[in-house]
Write an enzyme that holds these catalytic residues in place. Structure first.
Site, PDB file in Angstrom:
ATOM      1  N   ASP A  52       0.815  -1.214   0.000  1.00  0.00           N
ATOM      2  CA  ASP A  52       0.000   0.000   0.000  1.00  0.00           C
ATOM      3  C   ASP A  52       0.852   1.269   0.000  1.00  0.00           C
ATOM      4  OD1 ASP A  52      -2.418  -1.159  -0.111  1.00  0.00           O
ATOM      5  OD2 ASP A  52      -2.942  -0.863   1.993  1.00  0.00           O
ATOM      6  N   LYS A  74      -3.431   3.036  -2.189  1.00  0.00           N
ATOM      7  CA  LYS A  74      -4.451   4.081  -2.360  1.00  0.00           C
ATOM      8  C   LYS A  74      -4.054   5.265  -1.501  1.00  0.00           C
ATOM      9  CE  LYS A  74      -7.991   1.420  -1.113  1.00  0.00           C
ATOM     10  NZ  LYS A  74      -8.343   0.132  -1.134  1.00  0.00           N
ATOM     11  N   MET A 189      -7.893   9.136   9.250  1.00  0.00           N
ATOM     12  CA  MET A 189      -8.391   9.692   7.985  1.00  0.00           C
ATOM     13  C   MET A 189      -9.315  10.882   8.231  1.00  0.00           C
ATOM     14  SD  MET A 189      -9.222   6.141   5.946  1.00  0.00           S
ATOM     15  CE  MET A 189      -9.760   5.212   7.370  1.00  0.00           C
TER      16      MET A 189
HETATM   17  N1  SAH Z   1      -4.347   0.203   8.833  1.00  0.00           N
HETATM   18  C1  SAH Z   1      -3.759   1.478   9.202  1.00  0.00           C
HETATM   19  C2  SAH Z   1      -4.724   2.621   8.952  1.00  0.00           C
HETATM   20  C3  SAH Z   1      -5.078   2.823   7.504  1.00  0.00           C
HETATM   21  S1  SAH Z   1      -6.170   4.159   7.255  1.00  0.00           S
HETATM   22  C4  SAH Z   1      -3.285   1.432  10.645  1.00  0.00           C
HETATM   23  O1  SAH Z   1      -3.615   0.477  11.365  1.00  0.00           O
HETATM   24  O2  SAH Z   1      -2.549   2.316  11.056  1.00  0.00           O
HETATM   25  C5  SAH Z   1      -5.026   5.446   6.828  1.00  0.00           C
HETATM   26  C6  SAH Z   1      -4.978   6.471   7.937  1.00  0.00           C
HETATM   27  O3  SAH Z   1      -4.175   5.984   9.004  1.00  0.00           O
HETATM   28  C7  SAH Z   1      -4.343   7.778   7.550  1.00  0.00           C
HETATM   29  O4  SAH Z   1      -5.272   8.636   6.908  1.00  0.00           O
HETATM   30  C8  SAH Z   1      -3.956   8.332   8.908  1.00  0.00           C
HETATM   31  O5  SAH Z   1      -5.083   8.813   9.607  1.00  0.00           O
HETATM   32  C9  SAH Z   1      -3.522   7.064   9.612  1.00  0.00           C
HETATM   33  N2  SAH Z   1      -2.070   6.826   9.508  1.00  0.00           N
HETATM   34  C10 SAH Z   1      -1.432   5.813   8.916  1.00  0.00           C
HETATM   35  N3  SAH Z   1      -0.098   5.900   9.101  1.00  0.00           N
HETATM   36  C11 SAH Z   1       0.096   7.007   9.845  1.00  0.00           C
HETATM   37  C12 SAH Z   1       1.251   7.627  10.418  1.00  0.00           C
HETATM   38  N4  SAH Z   1       2.484   7.129  10.239  1.00  0.00           N
HETATM   39  N5  SAH Z   1       1.067   8.748  11.175  1.00  0.00           N
HETATM   40  C13 SAH Z   1      -0.146   9.265  11.374  1.00  0.00           C
HETATM   41  N6  SAH Z   1      -1.277   8.720  10.860  1.00  0.00           N
HETATM   42  C14 SAH Z   1      -1.155   7.605  10.116  1.00  0.00           C
END
Ligand code: SAH
Length: 273
Positions: A52, A74, A189
Site C-alpha cells: 500500500d 491508495k 483519515m
Molecule cells: N491500517 C492502518 C490505517 C489505515 S487508514 C493502521 O492500522 O494504522 C489510513 C490512515 O491511518 C491515515 O489517513 C492516517 O489517519 C492514519 N495513519 C497511517 N499511518 C500514519 C502515520 N504514520 N502517522 C499518522 N497517521 C497515520
C-alpha cells in the site's frame, strides 16, 4: 520455491500448504523498527508482494529482491488498483506462487480493509493468514508523548474513521454518541473532514477547550505535531498548512504531551540522499 511439486510446500514460517498462501501483513506505522519479526521474515521470503501507499521506503527495502512487487496503494482520490482488482490479483498470484504477501500500513484489520480481503480470499478457497501490525492510532500518539489511556486521564479509547463512507451500505459514524462515549478519541483519515467532525462533537456537548493533537507521519523522521484545542486547531492547521496523513487524538491524555514528548523515542533519521 515453485508450485510444480505435488508435495505440500513448507514456507519460510514452516507452514505447510498445497497451494500458495496469502499473508496479510501489517507493516506498522512507519519506523522500520516497529515491524514484527514475523512480518520481516515474510518480506524476506515473499515470491510476490502487493503493498500500500503508506508503507515506508525502509520497509520496502527489506523485501526479497527477487520478489515481484506490485504497488496496490491508495491515497485519497488516487487509486492505483480497485479493491476488486487487488483481491483478484491476490487470488491469481496465490494460485501460482507459494508465498504471497499483502503488506498494509499499520494493522491490516484497523481501517485497512484486511477483513474484507480475507473474506474474499477464503471464499475463493485460498489459504490466508493474518500477521498483525502496530496501528498508527496507538504508535503515532505514543511517539508524540501521548498515551491513549492513562490511569489519571482516560480509562477508555475509541478508534474511529473520519472518512465517512458515502456508500449507503456502510454505517455512518454516530458522532453524537461518540462525543461522550469514551475519554480518548483517536480519529483516522480525519484531516479533510475535521471541520465537520469538530462541529458535530461540539454540537453533541464536547467542551471546545478539550485538547486535541494531530500527528502527521507518526514514527517517521518527518513526524509533525500540532497541539491545540477543539476551538483553536482549525486555525492552527491553516496557519501550518497541515495535511494528511495524520491521526487526531482528542481528550485529556493530550496534556501529557508537554511532559512525555521530551523523552519520546525519536525516529531514526533517514539517510540523506
Ligand atoms: N491500517 C492502518 C490505517 C489505515 S487508514 C493502521 O492500522 O494504522 C489510513 C490512515 O491511518 C491515515 O489517513 C492516517 O489517519 C492514519 N495513519 C497511517 N499511518 C500514519 C502515520 N504514520 N502517522 C499518522 N497517521 C497515520
Amino acid at each position: 520455491m515453485t508450485l510444480d511439486s505435488p508435495e505440500a510446500q513448507a514456507d519460510c514460517l514452516g507452514k505447510t500448504h498445497w497451494l500458495g498462501k496469502v499473508y496479510l501483513v501489517g507493516a506498522g506505522p512507519g519506523d522500520p523498527g516497529l515491524l514484527t519479526l514475523k512480518g520481516k521474515t515474510l518480506l524476506e521470503c515473499a515470491d510476490v508482494i502487493l503493498y500500500d501507499a503508506l508503507v515506508s521506503p525502509e520497509i520496502l527495502a527489506m523485501i526479497n529482491p527477487q520478489a515481484e512487487r506490485i504497488h496496490a496503494g491508495k491515497r485519497r482520490g488516487r487509486h492505483s488498483l480497485l479493491q476488486t482488482e487487488i483481491t483478484q490479483l491476490l487470488i491469481n498470484k496465490a494460485q501460482s506462487h507459494p508465498v504471497v504477501v499483502r503488506l498494509k500500513g499499520g494493522d491490516p484489520f484497523v481501517f485497512g480493509r484486511g477483513g474484507e480481503e480475507m473474506e474474499d480470499l477464503i471464499q475463493a478457497g485460498i489459504s490466508v493468514e493474518i500477521v498483525p501490525g502496530i496501528t498508527a492510532g496507538i504508535a503515532a500518539p505514543a511517539y508524540a508523548g501521548i498515551p491513549v489511556t492513562h490511569r489519571n486521564y482516560s480509562s477508555s479509547v475509541t478508534f474511529v474513521t473520519g472518512h465517512e463512507s458515502v456508500d449507503k451500505y456502510h454505517p455512518q459514524v454516530n458522532w453524537q454518541a461518540i462525543a461522550t462515549a469514551s475519554e480518548t478519541l483517536v480519529i483516522y483519515m480525519g484531516v479533510h473532514n475535521l471541520p465537520h467532525i469538530l462541529a458535530e462533537l461540539q454540537a453533541a456537548g464536547k467542551d471546545p477547550d478539550t485538547p486535541i493533537a494531530l500527528v502527521r507521519w507518526g514514527t517517521r523522521p518527518d513526524q509533525q505535531e500540532l497541539i491545540g484545542t477543539l476551538a483553536t486547531i482549525l486555525a492552527q492547521m491553516a496557519a501550518a498548512e497541515f495535511e494528511a496523513p495524520a491521526v487526531a487524538v482528542i481528550g485529556n491524555v493530550v496534556h501529557l504531551h508537554s511532559l512525555l514528548a521530551t523523552s519520546r523515542p525519536l525516529p531514526i533519521p533517514r539517510a540523506v540522499e
